[in-house]
Design a protein around this motif. Sequence first.
Motif, PDB file in Angstrom:
ATOM      1  N   LEU B 252      27.378  18.598  29.923  1.00  0.00           N
ATOM      2  CA  LEU B 252      27.791  18.568  31.477  1.00  0.00           C
ATOM      3  C   LEU B 252      29.248  17.910  31.583  1.00  0.00           C
ATOM      4  CD1 LEU B 252      26.914  19.153  34.510  1.00  0.00           C
ATOM      5  CD2 LEU B 252      26.262  16.810  34.724  1.00  0.00           C
ATOM      6  N   ILE B 253      29.459  16.848  30.953  1.00  0.00           N
ATOM      7  CA  ILE B 253      30.735  16.173  30.689  1.00  0.00           C
ATOM      8  C   ILE B 253      31.720  17.179  30.085  1.00  0.00           C
ATOM      9  CG2 ILE B 253      31.963  14.329  29.860  1.00  0.00           C
ATOM     10  CD1 ILE B 253      29.780  12.677  30.318  1.00  0.00           C
ATOM     11  N   SER B 254      31.607  17.935  29.279  1.00  0.00           N
ATOM     12  CA  SER B 254      32.433  18.797  28.614  1.00  0.00           C
ATOM     13  C   SER B 254      33.151  19.961  29.451  1.00  0.00           C
ATOM     14  CB  SER B 254      31.836  19.525  27.515  1.00  0.00           C
ATOM     15  OG  SER B 254      31.574  18.837  26.270  1.00  0.00           O
ATOM     16  N   ALA B 255      31.863  20.328  30.351  1.00  0.00           N
ATOM     17  CA  ALA B 255      32.112  21.374  31.472  1.00  0.00           C
ATOM     18  C   ALA B 255      32.838  20.852  32.699  1.00  0.00           C
ATOM     19  CB  ALA B 255      30.811  21.950  31.972  1.00  0.00           C
ATOM     20  N   LEU B 256      32.892  19.391  32.827  1.00  0.00           N
ATOM     21  CA  LEU B 256      33.598  18.898  34.122  1.00  0.00           C
ATOM     22  C   LEU B 256      34.851  18.544  33.553  1.00  0.00           C
ATOM     23  CD1 LEU B 256      30.993  16.121  35.066  1.00  0.00           C
ATOM     24  CD2 LEU B 256      31.739  18.041  36.437  1.00  0.00           C
ATOM     25  N   ASP B 258      36.596  20.437  31.447  1.00  0.00           N
ATOM     26  CA  ASP B 258      37.353  21.687  31.102  1.00  0.00           C
ATOM     27  C   ASP B 258      37.631  22.027  32.538  1.00  0.00           C
ATOM     28  OD1 ASP B 258      36.592  21.683  28.448  1.00  0.00           O
ATOM     29  OD2 ASP B 258      35.023  23.010  28.543  1.00  0.00           O
ATOM     30  N   ALA B 259      36.820  21.799  33.533  1.00  0.00           N
ATOM     31  CA  ALA B 259      37.310  22.185  34.979  1.00  0.00           C
ATOM     32  C   ALA B 259      38.394  21.258  35.639  1.00  0.00           C
ATOM     33  CB  ALA B 259      36.160  22.259  35.792  1.00  0.00           C
ATOM     34  N   GLY B 260      38.719  20.264  34.719  1.00  0.00           N
ATOM     35  CA  GLY B 260      39.883  19.540  35.280  1.00  0.00           C
ATOM     36  C   GLY B 260      39.327  18.235  36.205  1.00  0.00           C
ATOM     37  N   LEU B 261      37.869  18.010  36.126  1.00  0.00           N
ATOM     38  CA  LEU B 261      37.208  16.837  36.937  1.00  0.00           C
ATOM     39  C   LEU B 261      37.220  15.785  36.104  1.00  0.00           C
ATOM     40  CD1 LEU B 261      34.661  19.167  38.651  1.00  0.00           C
ATOM     41  CD2 LEU B 261      36.236  17.720  39.776  1.00  0.00           C
ATOM     42  N   ARG B 262      37.235  14.368  36.682  1.00  0.00           N
ATOM     43  CA  ARG B 262      37.378  13.245  35.870  1.00  0.00           C
ATOM     44  C   ARG B 262      36.035  12.603  36.105  1.00  0.00           C
ATOM     45  NH1 ARG B 262      41.351  10.507  39.344  1.00  0.00           N
ATOM     46  NH2 ARG B 262      40.287  11.646  40.794  1.00  0.00           N
ATOM     47  N   VAL B 263      35.694  12.072  35.053  1.00  0.00           N
ATOM     48  CA  VAL B 263      34.312  11.174  34.883  1.00  0.00           C
ATOM     49  C   VAL B 263      34.733   9.612  34.499  1.00  0.00           C
ATOM     50  CG1 VAL B 263      32.178  10.681  33.486  1.00  0.00           C
ATOM     51  CG2 VAL B 263      33.045  13.164  33.741  1.00  0.00           C
ATOM     52  N   PRO B 264      34.252   8.724  35.309  1.00  0.00           N
ATOM     53  CA  PRO B 264      33.277   8.827  36.413  1.00  0.00           C
ATOM     54  C   PRO B 264      34.182   9.099  37.962  1.00  0.00           C
ATOM     55  CG  PRO B 264      33.857   6.565  35.899  1.00  0.00           C
ATOM     56  CD  PRO B 264      34.911   7.341  35.029  1.00  0.00           C
ATOM     57  N   GLU B 265      35.492   9.071  37.920  1.00  0.00           N
ATOM     58  CA  GLU B 265      36.036   9.115  39.265  1.00  0.00           C
ATOM     59  C   GLU B 265      35.502  10.187  40.067  1.00  0.00           C
ATOM     60  OE1 GLU B 265      37.529   8.972  36.596  1.00  0.00           O
ATOM     61  OE2 GLU B 265      38.369   7.093  36.055  1.00  0.00           O
ATOM     62  N   ASP B 266      35.509  11.512  39.707  1.00  0.00           N
ATOM     63  CA  ASP B 266      35.025  12.487  40.648  1.00  0.00           C
ATOM     64  C   ASP B 266      33.399  12.517  40.443  1.00  0.00           C
ATOM     65  OD1 ASP B 266      37.582  13.138  41.162  1.00  0.00           O
ATOM     66  OD2 ASP B 266      37.970  14.200  39.392  1.00  0.00           O
ATOM     67  N   MET B 281      31.523   9.338  22.896  1.00  0.00           N
ATOM     68  CA  MET B 281      31.986  10.436  23.991  1.00  0.00           C
ATOM     69  C   MET B 281      33.066   9.543  24.793  1.00  0.00           C
ATOM     70  SD  MET B 281      28.732  12.039  25.753  1.00  0.00           S
ATOM     71  CE  MET B 281      27.084  11.845  25.046  1.00  0.00           C
ATOM     72  N   ARG B 282      33.975  10.270  25.436  1.00  0.00           N
ATOM     73  CA  ARG B 282      35.116   9.591  26.235  1.00  0.00           C
ATOM     74  C   ARG B 282      34.943  10.267  27.424  1.00  0.00           C
ATOM     75  NH1 ARG B 282      34.386   6.863  22.516  1.00  0.00           N
ATOM     76  NH2 ARG B 282      35.831   6.398  20.718  1.00  0.00           N
ATOM     77  N   PRO B 283      34.748   9.540  28.519  1.00  0.00           N
ATOM     78  CA  PRO B 283      34.420   7.971  28.664  1.00  0.00           C
ATOM     79  C   PRO B 283      33.077   7.882  27.803  1.00  0.00           C
ATOM     80  CG  PRO B 283      33.988   8.894  30.645  1.00  0.00           C
ATOM     81  CD  PRO B 283      34.481  10.070  29.911  1.00  0.00           C
ATOM     82  N   ALA B 330      30.895   3.382  30.298  1.00  0.00           N
ATOM     83  CA  ALA B 330      31.999   3.901  30.987  1.00  0.00           C
ATOM     84  C   ALA B 330      31.910   5.136  32.336  1.00  0.00           C
ATOM     85  CB  ALA B 330      33.320   4.097  30.331  1.00  0.00           C
ATOM     86  N   SER B 331      30.756   6.153  31.820  1.00  0.00           N
ATOM     87  CA  SER B 331      30.849   7.332  32.322  1.00  0.00           C
ATOM     88  C   SER B 331      30.017   7.240  33.898  1.00  0.00           C
ATOM     89  CB  SER B 331      29.898   8.115  31.756  1.00  0.00           C
ATOM     90  OG  SER B 331      28.491   7.679  31.531  1.00  0.00           O
ATOM     91  N   ALA B 332      29.505   6.014  34.157  1.00  0.00           N
ATOM     92  CA  ALA B 332      28.842   5.597  35.373  1.00  0.00           C
ATOM     93  C   ALA B 332      28.583   4.187  35.720  1.00  0.00           C
ATOM     94  CB  ALA B 332      27.646   6.386  35.503  1.00  0.00           C
TER      95      ALA B 332
END
Lengths: 332, 332
Positions: B252-256, B258-266, B281-283, B330-332
């Motif tokens: 899911l994070i890879s897909a996010l 790729d779509a320009g979304l930030r984890v965890p901000e978005d 993983m980063r984050p 860091a991801s949540a």
Amino acid sequence: MNTTRGDRPPTSVDVARAAGVSQATVSYVLTDNPHARVSEETRRRVRDAAARLGYVPDAAARTLRTGRSGIVLMPLSRARVGRLAQQVFDELEEEFRTRGYTLVQYGERTLKGVAAARSWLALRPSAVLVEAARLTRPAVDLLHASGVRAVIGLSDQPSPLVPAVVFDHRALGAAAARHLVERGSRRLAAVVPREEGLDAMGRARLAGVREVVPGAARIDLAFSEEEAGRIVRAGDLPDGVFAYNDEYAMLLISALKDAGLRVPEDVAVVGADDLPICTLMRPRLTSVHFDATASPADLAGEIDGIVRGERPSVGGEVVARFEPRLVIRASA
Amino acid sequence: MNTTRGDRPPTSVDVARAAGVSQATVSYVLTDNPHARVSEETRRRVRDAAARLGYVPDAAARTLRTGRSGIVLMPLSRARVGRLAQQVFDELEEEFRTRGYTLVQYGERTLKGVAAARSWLALRPSAVLVEAARLTRPAVDLLHASGVRAVIGLSDQPSPLVPAVVFDHRALGAAAARHLVERGSRRLAAVVPREEGLDAMGRARLAGVREVVPGAARIDLAFSEEEAGRIVRAGDLPDGVFAYNDEYAMLLISALKDAGLRVPEDVAVVGADDLPICTLMRPRLTSVHFDATASPADLAGEIDGIVRGERPSVGGEVVARFEPRLVIRASA
């Protein structure tokens, strides 16, 4: 007439009587022996009688009677190869089951030689598939003398002791190195895991890399972020790295990115196993993996042939060979 | 005097004669029975005699003699839980071995009820540890009637049929959801894998998320980049996602990204299992995992107690319970 005395479990004699067939026929039908000539109608009658009586074939009794347990034992491996091994095990399990065998995985991971053989013999297996490095001549002799019909080694090269299933780790390392050289890396290194049980495979893969680039460096690495970070910050990484497997590749790539290095521009990285995570990393990971030239069905068939005495069981034979295959993505 | 006739394997009677002890003593020593009172000197004498004669205890013979195989069977699971299960299995293996049992993993993954029980009985196990969902009342009765002393269910809640080892998937989902809410997510979703064998655990974890946030959305997701990409591009993802496990979280994070979304901000993401990839993983991935409140030693001891008839073997009992534990990164 179709009941047995309530205080003992039904036996195959009871089933034979209820179905009106011989005990041997019951045995053929309930072990799914594909070579027995029994009509479909008789098979149905035997199965119905067994179900009606609640008859359960008993591996212990069968073993004592026939000296053949039908158990194919895969002792647990020191290399906890995880998903890949699990997949091979699953496919083999099904193939052996259709041939009337039971594939069993058990035991501790470290015993070798005669001590290991003794522990495996507790289950009276018909066949043993085990890392060749855990076998010795006396162990193989003891297994054969104790009724194991097929002792098969898992190894990176043919074994002088037993027929082997060969996973060519050296060729895997060489395939990774050839790709790195072809796409322009000038200096190479190969990761060798510090973890016990992985180190031997790591050395075999390194030897393959050095077949292609004799001066390739060796990076000893434990699976730890701290250690990967230290190695990257030391700053003398070559421009092409074979990272042992996909998880070590992910470890190394994280450390490279944290240090501001680009993959593949600064360091190209090749993993191994082609795990699902390869497509989830950015850049996507180029990986080599073992490709079965022999299918699980062929492998189970070969081993069945050895158990039945239809194929020779001698050292130097190769039962099946897994060759490397390269999957090119973005990391190298 | 210390040899046996060459044409048959040595028996425990031969070992007893050579060591000058009773056959029962040989049996105690060679099965490492910790409850037998046998002096160290006698143990040594028995082991020496057994080694000299090449005596191998025979599980088949022992089973017929004692009706107890000492085999603890863990049928393969439909949920290929991989590394986590392998680790639990390894630890249990050792604990059972020190108690004189042999932990064996085998069988196909899909049979249920009486058909499954019949296949497991081929090995005459003393105990069976299996997903409770594969058990039925007639299957449990058949197992007990056929000499299985302990039938233990693996489940997300106590089983009405048998004592259970409880992996509280619902509590795991709830723990993830509570963390997402506490750190500020206002809308939640939980991933439920489409893969057969994972879907049941996925639904239990979703139910836990909905205990905390009743309106949490359900995201059905196969392990594929294409599908993850489609879901992210559809654009209605909430700001907090419990991704079922660490690998789905990585997907899911890879897909996010790729779509320009930030984890965890978005979108904040929590995984499960706390695999080594979490720190790569980063984050870095926040993850919930099962924490054994009962150690493998305690668990093996409880099951041993049931086999020996010292503990009750009834439905509703909880043999051990695995509770969730949150590892915040860091991801949540």
